[in-house]
Scaffold this motif. Structure first.
Motif, PDB file in Angstrom:
ATOM      1  N   ASP A 159      -0.365   5.665  -9.034  1.00 19.91           N
ATOM      2  CA  ASP A 159      -0.863   4.322  -9.352  1.00 19.91           C
ATOM      3  C   ASP A 159       0.271   3.345  -9.643  1.00 19.91           C
ATOM      4  O   ASP A 159       0.112   2.133  -9.454  1.00 19.91           O
ATOM      5  CB  ASP A 159      -1.800   4.393 -10.559  1.00 19.91           C
ATOM      6  N   ASN A 160       1.399   3.860 -10.106  1.00 22.76           N
ATOM      7  CA  ASN A 160       2.519   2.995 -10.461  1.00 22.76           C
ATOM      8  C   ASN A 160       3.562   2.887  -9.341  1.00 22.76           C
ATOM      9  O   ASN A 160       4.680   2.437  -9.590  1.00 22.76           O
ATOM     10  CB  ASN A 160       3.204   3.508 -11.735  1.00 22.76           C
ATOM     11  N   ALA A 161       3.196   3.280  -8.154  1.00 27.39           N
ATOM     12  CA  ALA A 161       4.136   3.266  -7.037  1.00 27.39           C
ATOM     13  C   ALA A 161       4.514   1.839  -6.651  1.00 27.39           C
ATOM     14  O   ALA A 161       3.774   0.880  -6.909  1.00 27.39           O
ATOM     15  CB  ALA A 161       3.535   3.985  -5.839  1.00 27.39           C
ATOM     16  N   ASN A 162       5.655   1.714  -6.039  1.00 31.05           N
ATOM     17  CA  ASN A 162       6.150   0.431  -5.547  1.00 31.05           C
ATOM     18  C   ASN A 162       5.143  -0.199  -4.589  1.00 31.05           C
ATOM     19  O   ASN A 162       4.745   0.414  -3.593  1.00 31.05           O
ATOM     20  CB  ASN A 162       7.495   0.663  -4.847  1.00 31.05           C
ATOM     21  N   ASP A 163       4.708  -1.428  -4.880  1.00 29.76           N
ATOM     22  CA  ASP A 163       3.709  -2.096  -4.045  1.00 29.76           C
ATOM     23  C   ASP A 163       4.230  -2.335  -2.632  1.00 29.76           C
ATOM     24  O   ASP A 163       3.472  -2.249  -1.652  1.00 29.76           O
ATOM     25  CB  ASP A 163       3.309  -3.433  -4.673  1.00 29.76           C
ATOM     26  N   ALA A 164       5.532  -2.640  -2.511  1.00 25.34           N
ATOM     27  CA  ALA A 164       6.107  -2.876  -1.186  1.00 25.34           C
ATOM     28  C   ALA A 164       6.100  -1.596  -0.359  1.00 25.34           C
ATOM     29  O   ALA A 164       5.871  -1.633   0.860  1.00 25.34           O
ATOM     30  CB  ALA A 164       7.530  -3.415  -1.317  1.00 25.34           C
ATOM     31  N   LEU A 165       6.336  -0.453  -1.012  1.00 24.59           N
ATOM     32  CA  LEU A 165       6.297   0.821  -0.294  1.00 24.59           C
ATOM     33  C   LEU A 165       4.882   1.121   0.174  1.00 24.59           C
ATOM     34  O   LEU A 165       4.668   1.560   1.312  1.00 24.59           O
ATOM     35  CB  LEU A 165       6.809   1.949  -1.192  1.00 24.59           C
ATOM     36  N   ARG A 166       3.912   0.893  -0.679  1.00 24.42           N
ATOM     37  CA  ARG A 166       2.516   1.115  -0.288  1.00 24.42           C
ATOM     38  C   ARG A 166       2.151   0.219   0.902  1.00 24.42           C
ATOM     39  O   ARG A 166       1.520   0.676   1.864  1.00 24.42           O
ATOM     40  CB  ARG A 166       1.588   0.815  -1.475  1.00 24.42           C
ATOM     41  N   ALA A 167       2.560  -1.043   0.842  1.00 21.26           N
ATOM     42  CA  ALA A 167       2.264  -1.975   1.934  1.00 21.26           C
ATOM     43  C   ALA A 167       2.964  -1.545   3.225  1.00 21.26           C
ATOM     44  O   ALA A 167       2.425  -1.707   4.322  1.00 21.26           O
ATOM     45  CB  ALA A 167       2.700  -3.388   1.549  1.00 21.26           C
ATOM     46  N   THR A 168       4.160  -0.961   3.088  1.00 21.24           N
ATOM     47  CA  THR A 168       4.897  -0.477   4.259  1.00 21.24           C
ATOM     48  C   THR A 168       4.138   0.657   4.936  1.00 21.24           C
ATOM     49  O   THR A 168       3.975   0.671   6.166  1.00 21.24           O
ATOM     50  CB  THR A 168       6.301  -0.014   3.853  1.00 21.24           C
ATOM     51  N   TYR A 169       3.679   1.629   4.151  1.00 22.05           N
ATOM     52  CA  TYR A 169       2.908   2.743   4.721  1.00 22.05           C
ATOM     53  C   TYR A 169       1.630   2.240   5.385  1.00 22.05           C
ATOM     54  O   TYR A 169       1.262   2.697   6.482  1.00 22.05           O
ATOM     55  CB  TYR A 169       2.548   3.741   3.628  1.00 22.05           C
ATOM     56  N   GLU A 170       0.952   1.316   4.736  1.00 20.95           N
ATOM     57  CA  GLU A 170      -0.303   0.799   5.287  1.00 20.95           C
ATOM     58  C   GLU A 170      -0.054   0.074   6.609  1.00 20.95           C
ATOM     59  O   GLU A 170      -0.841   0.200   7.560  1.00 20.95           O
ATOM     60  CB  GLU A 170      -0.970  -0.132   4.271  1.00 20.95           C
ATOM     61  N   LYS A 171       1.045  -0.669   6.680  1.00 19.40           N
ATOM     62  CA  LYS A 171       1.379  -1.351   7.931  1.00 19.40           C
ATOM     63  C   LYS A 171       1.705  -0.342   9.020  1.00 19.40           C
ATOM     64  O   LYS A 171       1.287  -0.501  10.185  1.00 19.40           O
ATOM     65  CB  LYS A 171       2.551  -2.302   7.720  1.00 19.40           C
ATOM     66  N   MET A 172       2.459   0.710   8.674  1.00 24.16           N
ATOM     67  CA  MET A 172       2.813   1.724   9.654  1.00 24.16           C
ATOM     68  C   MET A 172       1.577   2.396  10.226  1.00 24.16           C
ATOM     69  O   MET A 172       1.505   2.680  11.426  1.00 24.16           O
ATOM     70  CB  MET A 172       3.747   2.759   9.030  1.00 24.16           C
ATOM     71  N   LEU A 173       0.586   2.630   9.391  1.00 26.69           N
ATOM     72  CA  LEU A 173      -0.666   3.217   9.871  1.00 26.69           C
ATOM     73  C   LEU A 173      -1.412   2.235  10.765  1.00 26.69           C
ATOM     74  O   LEU A 173      -2.005   2.628  11.785  1.00 26.69           O
ATOM     75  CB  LEU A 173      -1.538   3.613   8.685  1.00 26.69           C
ATOM     76  N   ARG A 174      -1.366   0.977  10.401  1.00 26.61           N
ATOM     77  CA  ARG A 174      -2.119  -0.044  11.141  1.00 26.61           C
ATOM     78  C   ARG A 174      -1.549  -0.264  12.541  1.00 26.61           C
ATOM     79  O   ARG A 174      -2.303  -0.396  13.513  1.00 26.61           O
ATOM     80  CB  ARG A 174      -2.114  -1.348  10.344  1.00 26.61           C
ATOM     81  N   ILE A 175      -0.229  -0.282  12.657  1.00 22.79           N
ATOM     82  CA  ILE A 175       0.377  -0.593  13.960  1.00 22.79           C
ATOM     83  C   ILE A 175       0.661   0.654  14.790  1.00 22.79           C
ATOM     84  O   ILE A 175       0.918   0.549  15.997  1.00 22.79           O
ATOM     85  CB  ILE A 175       1.673  -1.411  13.791  1.00 22.79           C
ATOM     86  N   GLY A 176       0.599   1.836  14.186  1.00 23.26           N
ATOM     87  CA  GLY A 176       0.809   3.066  14.939  1.00 23.26           C
ATOM     88  C   GLY A 176       2.279   3.353  15.181  1.00 23.26           C
ATOM     89  O   GLY A 176       3.148   2.504  14.993  1.00 23.26           O
ATOM     90  N   GLY A 177       2.557   4.567  15.628  1.00 18.64           N
ATOM     91  CA  GLY A 177       3.933   5.024  15.758  1.00 18.64           C
ATOM     92  C   GLY A 177       4.515   4.977  17.148  1.00 18.64           C
ATOM     93  O   GLY A 177       5.667   5.386  17.348  1.00 18.64           O
ATOM     94  N   LEU A 178       3.772   4.493  18.148  1.00 17.09           N
ATOM     95  CA  LEU A 178       4.286   4.441  19.517  1.00 17.09           C
ATOM     96  C   LEU A 178       5.040   3.146  19.780  1.00 17.09           C
ATOM     97  O   LEU A 178       4.581   2.071  19.405  1.00 17.09           O
ATOM     98  CB  LEU A 178       3.144   4.575  20.520  1.00 17.09           C
ATOM     99  N   ARG A 179       6.195   3.265  20.445  1.00 17.30           N
ATOM    100  CA  ARG A 179       6.983   2.098  20.815  1.00 17.30           C
ATOM    101  C   ARG A 179       7.422   2.242  22.274  1.00 17.30           C
ATOM    102  O   ARG A 179       7.540   3.337  22.806  1.00 17.30           O
ATOM    103  CB  ARG A 179       8.230   1.975  19.924  1.00 17.30           C
TER     104      ARG A 179
END
Length: 326
Positions: A34-54
């Motif tokens: 619950d006390n995790a870095n908000d920017a890190l949480r947002a980073t993971y959520e973005k990575m899931l949203r955009i997917g890992g293929l480039r």
């Protein structure tokens, strides 16, 4: 007059490459407290949203290396090595693999300009890191999310926030890197310049592995003596000479054409630069040529002309102000 055309971005064939595993991101997100870095949480959520293929791109035909050699005559050796690698994979599904390269030469001879040309040649993007202004290794590899204002490093940003698995990353003035007792600005490169370790590179902020093995690395330096030997051993090292007078004239024409073609006002100027202003520009280094050419266009218009003449070309004002010894 030697004919020169500006290098355009090559048509490229693109395959998809996975730069990170979605399952690993889901697991990392689930483990955040619950006390995790908000920017890190947002980073993971973005990575899931955009997917890992480039996209992982390469030219779909042999590029016009001879043309590029005309425009960058002092970079023939690294261009020839790139030509060999493109020839090996251009007619197959193999990915383009380029050994990291170090361009050694005096300031202002066009090393960074070459890197941008190479990115256009390969059909990918370029990212620029100026090592002379960095004091910590986390610029490349990220800073721990436990630190205030921490964020991912340049490599993570290029791969996760970009569209390509094989961007060109330019490490400019690698010999000027400075650090303190806690951080080595070059530390991340020991892993990033090796194919096997780069394929599972972990950014210290995100703490999940990403595949950086397809990144095209170009480092520039004035002097190799301050660069650690293990870094040099991971790169092809090229001594880039200053261009001769004819080569300098071709570079000056290329810069003139690039500036002319990238602005709407350029259409009023002729395609070719006259002999006299060309000779005056050829006496400068490529970095100085660009500033002087842009100023020359403006001087011509202030004088009511639609062509640049020798009087429009001024000696680089920054060079004139630079104190002796610097």
């Amino acid at each position: 007059m030697t004919t020169t055309a500006v290098v355009r971005q090559e048509l490229a064939v693109a395959a998809f490459k996975k730069v990170y595993d979605i399952g690993a991101i889901e697991a990392a997100l689930g483990e955040l407290g619950d006390n995790a870095n908000d920017a890190l949480r947002a980073t993971y959520e973005k990575m899931l949203r955009i997917g890992g293929l480039r996209f992982c791109v390469k030219p779909n035909r042999m590029p016009a290396f001879d043309q590029i050699g005309e425009e960058l005559p002092n970079f023939l050796e690294p261009l020839e090595d790139v030509r060999r690698q493109v020839a090996l994979c251009s007619e197959t599904d193999d990915r383009l693999e380029l050994t990291p390269m170090l361009l050694l030469g005096e300031p202002g001879i066009g090393k960074t300009h070459f890197a941008k040309h190479l990115a256009r040649l390969l059909g990918t993007t370029s990212h620029y890191v100026a090592m002379s202004s960095l004091t910590a290794g986390w610029i490349l590899s990220g800073a721990s999310s436990q630190w205030k204002n921490a964020k991912p490093g340049k490599v993570f940003e290029a791969l996760v926030n970009g569209s390509y698995a094989n961007p060109v990353i330019v490490i400019d003035e690698i010999d000027k890197a400075s650090g303190d007792t806690n951080y080595d600005p070059l530390g991340a490169l020991y892993a990033l310049l090796e194919h096997e370790t780069a394929s599972s590179f972990t950014d210290e902020f995100a703490e999940v592995p990403i595949d950086a093995a397809s990144v095209v690395w170009i480092a520039t330096a004035n002097d190799a003596r301050s660069i650690p030997e293990p870094i040099l051993n991971r790169m092809n090292v090229y001594e880039i000479p200053a261009p001769d007078i004819e080569g300098a004239r071709r570079i000056a024409q290329t810069i003139y054409t690039e500036i002319r073609d990238s602005h709407a006002w350029g259409a009023r100027f002729p395609e070719w630069l006259g002999e006299d202003p060309l000779d005056k520009l050829a006496a400068m280094k490529p970095r100085e040529m660009r500033r002087a050419t842009l100023h020359a266009f403006g001087n011509a218009r202030l004088a009511g002309r639609d062509a640049v003449i020798a009087e429009d070309v001024e000696i680089d004002r920054l060079a004139k102000r630079r104190p002796i010894g610097f």
